[in-house]
Design a protein around this motif. Structure first.
Motif, PDB file in Angstrom:
ATOM      1  N   SER A  19      -2.182   5.551   1.900  1.00  0.00           N
ATOM      2  CA  SER A  19      -2.820   4.283   1.529  1.00  0.00           C
ATOM      3  C   SER A  19      -3.754   3.771   2.615  1.00  0.00           C
ATOM      4  O   SER A  19      -4.605   2.923   2.365  1.00  0.00           O
ATOM      5  CB  SER A  19      -1.754   3.219   1.266  1.00  0.00           C
ATOM      6  N   ASN A  39       5.851   0.260   7.341  1.00  0.00           N
ATOM      7  CA  ASN A  39       5.883   1.131   6.159  1.00  0.00           C
ATOM      8  C   ASN A  39       5.791   2.597   6.585  1.00  0.00           C
ATOM      9  O   ASN A  39       5.112   2.945   7.556  1.00  0.00           O
ATOM     10  CB  ASN A  39       4.808   0.745   5.139  1.00  0.00           C
ATOM     11  N   GLU A  41       5.205   6.263   4.699  1.00  0.00           N
ATOM     12  CA  GLU A  41       4.878   6.942   3.436  1.00  0.00           C
ATOM     13  C   GLU A  41       5.225   8.425   3.524  1.00  0.00           C
ATOM     14  O   GLU A  41       5.523   8.952   4.601  1.00  0.00           O
ATOM     15  CB  GLU A  41       3.376   6.752   3.158  1.00  0.00           C
ATOM     16  N   GLU A  47       3.869   5.827  -1.979  1.00  0.00           N
ATOM     17  CA  GLU A  47       4.093   4.412  -1.658  1.00  0.00           C
ATOM     18  C   GLU A  47       5.140   4.275  -0.555  1.00  0.00           C
ATOM     19  O   GLU A  47       5.199   3.271   0.143  1.00  0.00           O
ATOM     20  CB  GLU A  47       4.489   3.616  -2.905  1.00  0.00           C
ATOM     21  N   CYS A  50       8.660   0.385   2.231  1.00  0.00           N
ATOM     22  CA  CYS A  50       7.940  -0.797   2.722  1.00  0.00           C
ATOM     23  C   CYS A  50       8.458  -1.260   4.085  1.00  0.00           C
ATOM     24  O   CYS A  50       9.616  -1.009   4.456  1.00  0.00           O
ATOM     25  CB  CYS A  50       8.087  -1.942   1.731  1.00  0.00           C
ATOM     26  N   PRO A  82       4.902  -9.556  -0.707  1.00  0.00           N
ATOM     27  CA  PRO A  82       5.841  -8.438  -0.778  1.00  0.00           C
ATOM     28  C   PRO A  82       5.974  -7.917  -2.209  1.00  0.00           C
ATOM     29  O   PRO A  82       5.843  -8.681  -3.176  1.00  0.00           O
ATOM     30  CB  PRO A  82       7.163  -9.053  -0.313  1.00  0.00           C
ATOM     31  N   CYS A  83       6.270  -6.624  -2.358  1.00  0.00           N
ATOM     32  CA  CYS A  83       6.437  -6.039  -3.689  1.00  0.00           C
ATOM     33  C   CYS A  83       7.741  -6.549  -4.322  1.00  0.00           C
ATOM     34  O   CYS A  83       8.583  -7.158  -3.656  1.00  0.00           O
ATOM     35  CB  CYS A  83       6.450  -4.514  -3.601  1.00  0.00           C
TER      36      CYS A  83
HETATM   37  N1  THU Z   1       3.674  -2.270   1.615  1.00  0.00           N
HETATM   38  C1  THU Z   1       4.607  -2.804   2.459  1.00  0.00           C
HETATM   39  O1  THU Z   1       5.096  -2.138   3.371  1.00  0.00           O
HETATM   40  N2  THU Z   1       4.960  -4.100   2.269  1.00  0.00           N
HETATM   41  C2  THU Z   1       4.418  -4.941   1.337  1.00  0.00           C
HETATM   42  O2  THU Z   1       4.803  -6.110   1.283  1.00  0.00           O
HETATM   43  C3  THU Z   1       3.360  -4.437   0.435  1.00  0.00           C
HETATM   44  C4  THU Z   1       3.105  -2.984   0.487  1.00  0.00           C
HETATM   45  C5  THU Z   1       3.255  -0.885   1.862  1.00  0.00           C
HETATM   46  C6  THU Z   1       3.832   0.164   0.952  1.00  0.00           C
HETATM   47  C7  THU Z   1       2.786   1.264   1.029  1.00  0.00           C
HETATM   48  O3  THU Z   1       3.033   2.057   2.177  1.00  0.00           O
HETATM   49  C8  THU Z   1       1.487   0.514   1.254  1.00  0.00           C
HETATM   50  O4  THU Z   1       1.844  -0.785   1.700  1.00  0.00           O
HETATM   51  C9  THU Z   1       0.610   0.382   0.010  1.00  0.00           C
HETATM   52  O5  THU Z   1       1.329  -0.069  -1.061  1.00  0.00           O
END
Ligand code: THU
Length: 130
Positions: A19, A39, A41, A47, A50, A82-83
Motif C-alpha cells: 500500500s 502496520n 503487510e 492489507e 493494522c 481506524p478500520c
Molecule cells: N491501516 C492501519 O494500519 N490502520 C488504520 O487505521 C487504517 C489502515 C493499514 C492497513 C494497511 O497496511 C494499510 O494501512 C492500507 O490499508
C-alpha cells in the motif's frame, strides 16, 4: 515518551510495500505504560495487520488488558479513521469514553472516542441471559 512521539516513531518501522501507506499507533495502558505498533503487510494478504492491532497485541502480550488512550498517525492528507476490525478491537479493551487522537504525519489532529468510532458496539452484556 508521549503517545504522539511513540506513534510517530513506530510508524517509521511500518512494513507497507503493497500500500505504501505507513501507519503508527500508540496506546496507554491502565498501568501507564505506552505500547506501540505499526502496520505489517504481506504478499498473500496485502492489507496485513493494522498498526492499532499491533499495539493492542503488544499490550496483551505484556499482560495488560485495559487501554486508556489511543493515538494513530498516518502519512495521509487527512487523519485516517481506524478500520472496522480495529474499532472492535479497541472497544474490546477500552471504555467508550477513551480518547482516540487520529493524526497526520504533518501534525493535523482529530480527536474522537472509542464510543464515537463504534456506536452501538456489540458487547458481552448482549449475551447475558441467553
Ligand atoms: N491501516 C492501519 O494500519 N490502520 C488504520 O487505521 C487504517 C489502515 C493499514 C492497513 C494497511 O497496511 C494499510 O494501512 C492500507 O490499508
Amino acid at each position: 515518551m508521549s503517545l504522539k512521539d511513540a506513534a510517530l516513531s513506530v510508524r517509521e518501522n511500518a512494513y507497507a510495500p503493497y500500500s505504501n501507506f505507513k501507519v503508527g499507533a500508540a496506546i496507554r495502558s491502565g498501568s501507564g505504560v505506552v505500547y506501540s505498533g505499526c502496520n505489517v503487510e504481506n504478499v498473500a494478504y496485502p492489507e496485513g495487520t493494522c498498526a492499532e492491532a499491533g499495539a493492542i497485541a503488544a499490550m496483551v502480550a505484556a499482560g495488560e488488558r485495559d487501554l486508556t488512550e489511543v493515538y494513530v498517525v498516518a502519512s495521509s492528507p487527512q487523519p485516517v479513521p481506524p478500520c472496522g476490525g480495529c474499532r472492535q478491537k479497541l472497544a474490546e479493551f477500552g471504555r467508550a469514553d477513551v480518547k482516540v487522537t487520529l493524526a497526520t504525519a504533518d501534525g493535523k489532529e482529530q480527536e474522537t472516542t472509542i464510543g464515537q468510532l463504534l456506536p452501538g458496539a456489540f458487547g458481552a452484556a448482549h449475551m447475558e441471559g441467553t
